[in-house]
Design a protein around this motif. Structure first.
Motif, mmCIF file in Angstrom:
data_model
loop_
_atom_site.group_PDB
_atom_site.id
_atom_site.type_symbol
_atom_site.label_atom_id
_atom_site.label_comp_id
_atom_site.label_asym_id
_atom_site.label_seq_id
_atom_site.Cartn_x
_atom_site.Cartn_y
_atom_site.Cartn_z
ATOM 1 N N GLU A 1 1.050 -0.836 -0.441
ATOM 2 C CA GLU A 1 -0.078 -0.057 -0.169
ATOM 3 C C GLU A 1 0.945 1.400 -0.010
ATOM 4 O O GLU A 1 1.903 1.313 0.102
ATOM 5 N N LEU A 3 2.130 3.173 -2.891
ATOM 6 C CA LEU A 3 2.584 2.826 -3.736
ATOM 7 C C LEU A 3 3.411 4.610 -4.165
ATOM 8 O O LEU A 3 2.611 4.708 -3.984
ATOM 9 N N TRP A 15 11.198 4.409 -5.068
ATOM 10 C CA TRP A 15 9.986 4.330 -5.196
ATOM 11 C C TRP A 15 9.404 3.934 -4.012
ATOM 12 O O TRP A 15 11.071 2.963 -3.081
ATOM 13 N N SER A 17 6.796 3.072 -0.253
ATOM 14 C CA SER A 17 6.203 1.578 0.460
ATOM 15 C C SER A 17 5.353 1.687 1.587
ATOM 16 O O SER A 17 6.770 1.962 1.898
ATOM 17 N N HIS A 18 3.726 1.507 1.955
ATOM 18 C CA HIS A 18 4.647 2.140 3.402
ATOM 19 C C HIS A 18 4.549 0.512 3.664
ATOM 20 O O HIS A 18 4.729 -0.270 3.673
ATOM 21 N N ASP A 20 4.860 -2.296 7.517
ATOM 22 C CA ASP A 20 4.508 -2.159 8.838
ATOM 23 C C ASP A 20 5.325 -2.204 9.938
ATOM 24 O O ASP A 20 5.639 -2.657 10.419
ATOM 25 N N TYR A 40 7.266 4.571 5.835
ATOM 26 C CA TYR A 40 7.986 4.657 4.081
ATOM 27 C C TYR A 40 9.251 4.146 4.444
ATOM 28 O O TYR A 40 9.864 3.993 4.271
ATOM 29 N N HIS A 49 11.825 -3.195 -4.887
ATOM 30 C CA HIS A 49 11.263 -2.251 -4.261
ATOM 31 C C HIS A 49 9.675 -2.985 -5.299
ATOM 32 O O HIS A 49 8.603 -4.036 -3.749
ATOM 33 N N LEU A 50 9.294 -2.669 -6.368
ATOM 34 C CA LEU A 50 7.831 -3.305 -7.221
ATOM 35 C C LEU A 50 7.703 -4.212 -7.052
ATOM 36 O O LEU A 50 6.496 -5.082 -6.460
ATOM 37 N N TRP A 53 6.910 -5.247 -2.843
ATOM 38 C CA TRP A 53 5.286 -4.708 -3.372
ATOM 39 C C TRP A 53 4.039 -5.292 -3.232
ATOM 40 O O TRP A 53 3.181 -5.419 -3.001
ATOM 41 N N SER A 56 3.612 -8.608 -1.370
ATOM 42 C CA SER A 56 3.072 -7.812 -0.039
ATOM 43 C C SER A 56 1.797 -7.663 -0.415
ATOM 44 O O SER A 56 0.370 -7.578 0.794
ATOM 45 N N ARG A 57 0.953 -7.253 -1.220
ATOM 46 C CA ARG A 57 -0.090 -7.414 -1.926
ATOM 47 C C ARG A 57 -1.231 -8.778 -1.746
ATOM 48 O O ARG A 57 -2.273 -8.807 -1.946
#
Length: 181
Positions: A1, A3, A15, A17-18, A20, A40, A49-50, A53, A56-57
């Motif tokens: 999330e 991103l 890049w 992203s949040h 945790d 972030y 990174h992508l 991410w 994680s999704r």
């Protein structure tokens, strides 16, 4: 999330992203008027990174139940593709809300981790606070004025920022903290 592409001092545009982090929920509870506390993470190599991410999704969607089983293969892949970039990473914290006078306020804080020391980031607060406790600065749990002593307040103070910046591994400064109010 979360991103997006952001510029980070000392790292350039990356890049992010949040991450945790419990801070996202704890800070708004602790500080009246704080609406958001976003944490972030930023890897140098955009593909890495992508990829994390996206992973994680899939975990959040329940499609992957044990992502830790992928750690070994992912680390091996990163090592083979290490030529794509350096091992410098970073962290960015952005908090927005209102100050005591009701004015909108935003605080940005960033940290740069060099030489593959990014995994130390989650532990830095515990290390500097433990050092402070051992030095007996926080032993009584109250400030010199007799108010409750909160670790979060000290970490973002000038003294806390200096302690974070002084933390070294193998003689190398790892973190370049910059809490701007």
């Amino acid at each position: 999330e979360g991103l997006s592409r952001r510029g980070l001092p000392g790292l350039g545009t990356r890049w992010v992203s949040h991450g945790d982090a419990p801070d996202r929920g704890l800070f708004p509870q602790r500080y009246a008027g704080l609406r958001t506390a976003d944490v972030y993470a930023a890897l140098e190599v955009g593909a890495f990174h992508l990829g994390l991410w996206a992973l994680s999704r899939l975990v959040r969607a329940g499609m992957i139940r044990n992502p830790e089983k992928l750690a070994g293969p992912l680390v091996a892949m990163k090592r083979r593709l290490g030529f794509l970039g350096s091992d410098r990473g970073g962290m960015l914290v952005t908090m927005e809300g209102t100050d005591h006078d009701g004015r909108l306020k935003r605080i940005d804080w960033h940290m740069v981790a060099r030489s593959g020391h990014g995994p130390y980031i989650p532990a830095i607060a515990a290390v500097v606070l433990t050092r402070r406790l051992l030095d007996h600065h926080m032993a009584h749990g109250v400030t010199p004025a007799g108010e409750p002593y909160l670790a979060m307040d000290w970490l973002v103070s000038a003294e806390g920022q200096a302690a974070i910046a002084s933390y070294k591994v193998d003689g190398e400064q790892l973190f370049f903290a910059d809490a701007r109010h």
